[in-house]
Write a protein that holds these residues in place. Structure first.
Motif, mmCIF file in Angstrom:
data_model
loop_
_atom_site.group_PDB
_atom_site.id
_atom_site.type_symbol
_atom_site.label_atom_id
_atom_site.label_comp_id
_atom_site.label_asym_id
_atom_site.label_seq_id
_atom_site.Cartn_x
_atom_site.Cartn_y
_atom_site.Cartn_z
ATOM 1 N N ARG A 71 -7.540 2.910 -3.388
ATOM 2 C CA ARG A 71 -6.979 4.239 -3.671
ATOM 3 C C ARG A 71 -6.025 4.574 -2.522
ATOM 4 O O ARG A 71 -6.411 4.531 -1.355
ATOM 5 N N THR A 114 -1.799 1.154 -12.938
ATOM 6 C CA THR A 114 -2.354 2.145 -12.007
ATOM 7 C C THR A 114 -3.033 3.268 -12.778
ATOM 8 O O THR A 114 -2.867 3.388 -14.000
ATOM 9 N N SER A 116 -3.537 7.491 -11.781
ATOM 10 C CA SER A 116 -3.194 8.404 -10.688
ATOM 11 C C SER A 116 -3.618 9.824 -11.014
ATOM 12 O O SER A 116 -3.830 10.187 -12.167
ATOM 13 N N SER A 120 -3.147 11.047 -5.373
ATOM 14 C CA SER A 120 -3.482 9.657 -5.035
ATOM 15 C C SER A 120 -3.338 8.762 -6.259
ATOM 16 O O SER A 120 -3.216 9.243 -7.394
ATOM 17 N N VAL A 122 -4.818 4.887 -7.891
ATOM 18 C CA VAL A 122 -5.741 3.750 -7.808
ATOM 19 C C VAL A 122 -5.061 2.562 -8.464
ATOM 20 O O VAL A 122 -4.530 2.665 -9.573
#
Ligand code: AMP
Ligand code: MG
Length: 400
Positions: A71, A114, A116, A120, A122
């Motif tokens: 992350r 991804t 998100s 952030s 991940v």
């Protein structure tokens, strides 16, 4: 068998030996230069792309701290056209296609790999170093040649020039082609067709060809079968044109005045060429203008234009490569009684991917050229058997 006849290749070689590009070059806005012939090679003064940039919408990362499942905090957003800040360790930057890779980042993880939230992201995959990065100069290197001289500019060539910031391109000026049509029998559509008369179809075919090759055309129309009239139009055309192309009057009949007229006004080579259709062809020079006299038969003038005038004209236009590309194709017809001369047969693609032959190959039957997709270039004396491979010259090659 072909005594006294010149081969097509010999005639072409002699013709091309006398063909030089027009002397004038003009600088055209690259936006207007598509279709014109480039006079000088172009080099790039810059790298393209000018900076490392993202090939995807996604996240710019340091591959060393971006393992699958990690992350990363989102520190910044970089759009195409803007420049980001150096990437802090342990963070990612939201990035869009074409946006510069920020210092410190060495890979992009595409959005699809991804998950998100607001601050952030991940990563579902570990990126390889360099993944989805387009590197500076990977398309074009500074100082490399991007376009050669003597190329007819495609739309994408002008785009390529623009991609390195070139605004104008040096191109050869257009060739001025003069046309006239000899024959007392000729009338224009719209005029009454008196007995014994025919319509001047060559005017349409040849003017259309001249246009297709991007010439400026001076069309002097029908010229009567007389030495004085032919000399007069030749004199005028020679001062107004780079190349004069005519139809008819190049045989050795009583009403064929092209030969003596060109001889009186300039220099002339008369050729009898081992080809069918075709045969008589005149090549000469009147002042600074070149002259090519085509036979009058509609198919002959069409075929001799694409075989001889075309490469000569392309050379005058400044093109370095003038050979038409032929295609190996399958003949779906028999041609059991070939001529002793090299033949150019009117053929058309069929739905099986082979070539069909127009039933009449007579040089007066213009319908064959309208029906066809191109010409089979058949060697002298060569009988064609159905299913055999032949050399096909498609119109798409002959018209450019
Ligand atoms: P020539 O080369 O002048 O002997 O003409 C050969 C044949 O082509 C004759 O049948 C002419 O009538 C015909 N012809 C000549 N000029 C044209 C033209 N401009 N359009 C159509 N047919 C032509
Ligand atoms: Mg005639």
């Amino acid at each position: 068998m072909n005594k006294g006849l010149l081969s097509v290749d010999e005639a072409l070689a002699q013709l091309l030996a006398g063909a030089v590009p027009v002397p004038d070059v003009e600088d055209l806005p690259a936006l207007e230069a598509s279709g014109r012939v480039l006079a000088r090679a172009q080099r790039s003064t810059m790298d393209v792309p000018p900076m490392d940039n993202s090939a995807m919408d996604g996240y710019a990362v340091r591959s060393s701290d971006a393992k699958a499942g990690a992350r990363l905090k989102l520190g910044q957003k970089i759009m195409a056209g803007s420049v980001g800040r150096a990437l802090e360790p342990g963070t990612a930057a939201r990035i869009f296609t074409g946006a510069p890779i920020p210092p410190g980042a060495d890979a992009v993880v595409m959005q699809e790999d991804t998950q998100s939230d607001a601050d952030s992201v991940v990563l579902k995959k570990s990126p390889k170093p360099g993944e989805w990065v387009r590197y500076v100069g990977s398309d074009i290197r500074k100082d490399s040649e991007i376009l050669p001289a003597g190329k007819r500019l495609l739309p994408q060539d002008t785009g390529l020039a623009a991609s390195v910031g070139i605004r104008t391109l040096p191109v050869y000026r257009k060739v001025k082609m003069g046309l006239f049509f000899t024959g007392d029998e000729l009338v224009m559509p719209g005029e009454p067709l008196a007995p014994g008369r025919i319509y001047n179809s060559n005017r349409f075919t040849l003017r259309g060809l001249a246009r297709a090759f991007d010439c400026e055309v001076n069309d002097y129309g029908i010229v009567p079968d007389s030495l004085e009239a032919t000399r007069e139009v030749l004199r005028r055309a020679a001062t107004e044109c780079d190349l004069i192309v005519t139809s008819g009057g190049v045989s050795v009949g009583e009403a064929d005045y092209v030969k003596p007229a060109v001889e009186a006004e300039g220099r002339l080579l008369m050729w009898r060429i081992a080809m069918k259709p075709g045969r008589p062809l005149a090549f000469g020079k009147i002042g600074a203008a070149s002259f090519i006299g085509l036979p009058g038969n509609p198919v002959s003038s069409f075929v001799t234009f694409v075989i001889f005038v075309r490469p000569f004209l392309l050379r005058m236009q400044g093109l370095s490569s003038v050979e038409p590309k032929s295609i190996a194709a399958r003949a779906d017809f028999d041609w059991p009684e070939p001529d002793a001369r090299r033949e150019f047969l009117r053929v058309k693609w069929n739905s099986q991917g082979g070539l069909d032959l127009y039933p009449t190959q007579d040089s007066a039957v213009l319908a064959s050229t309208a029906w066809a997709d191109g010409l089979v270039d058949n060697p002298a004396g060569h009988a064609i058997r159905k299913g055999e491979g032949v050399r096909f010259l498609p119109y798409s090659e002959l018209f450019r």
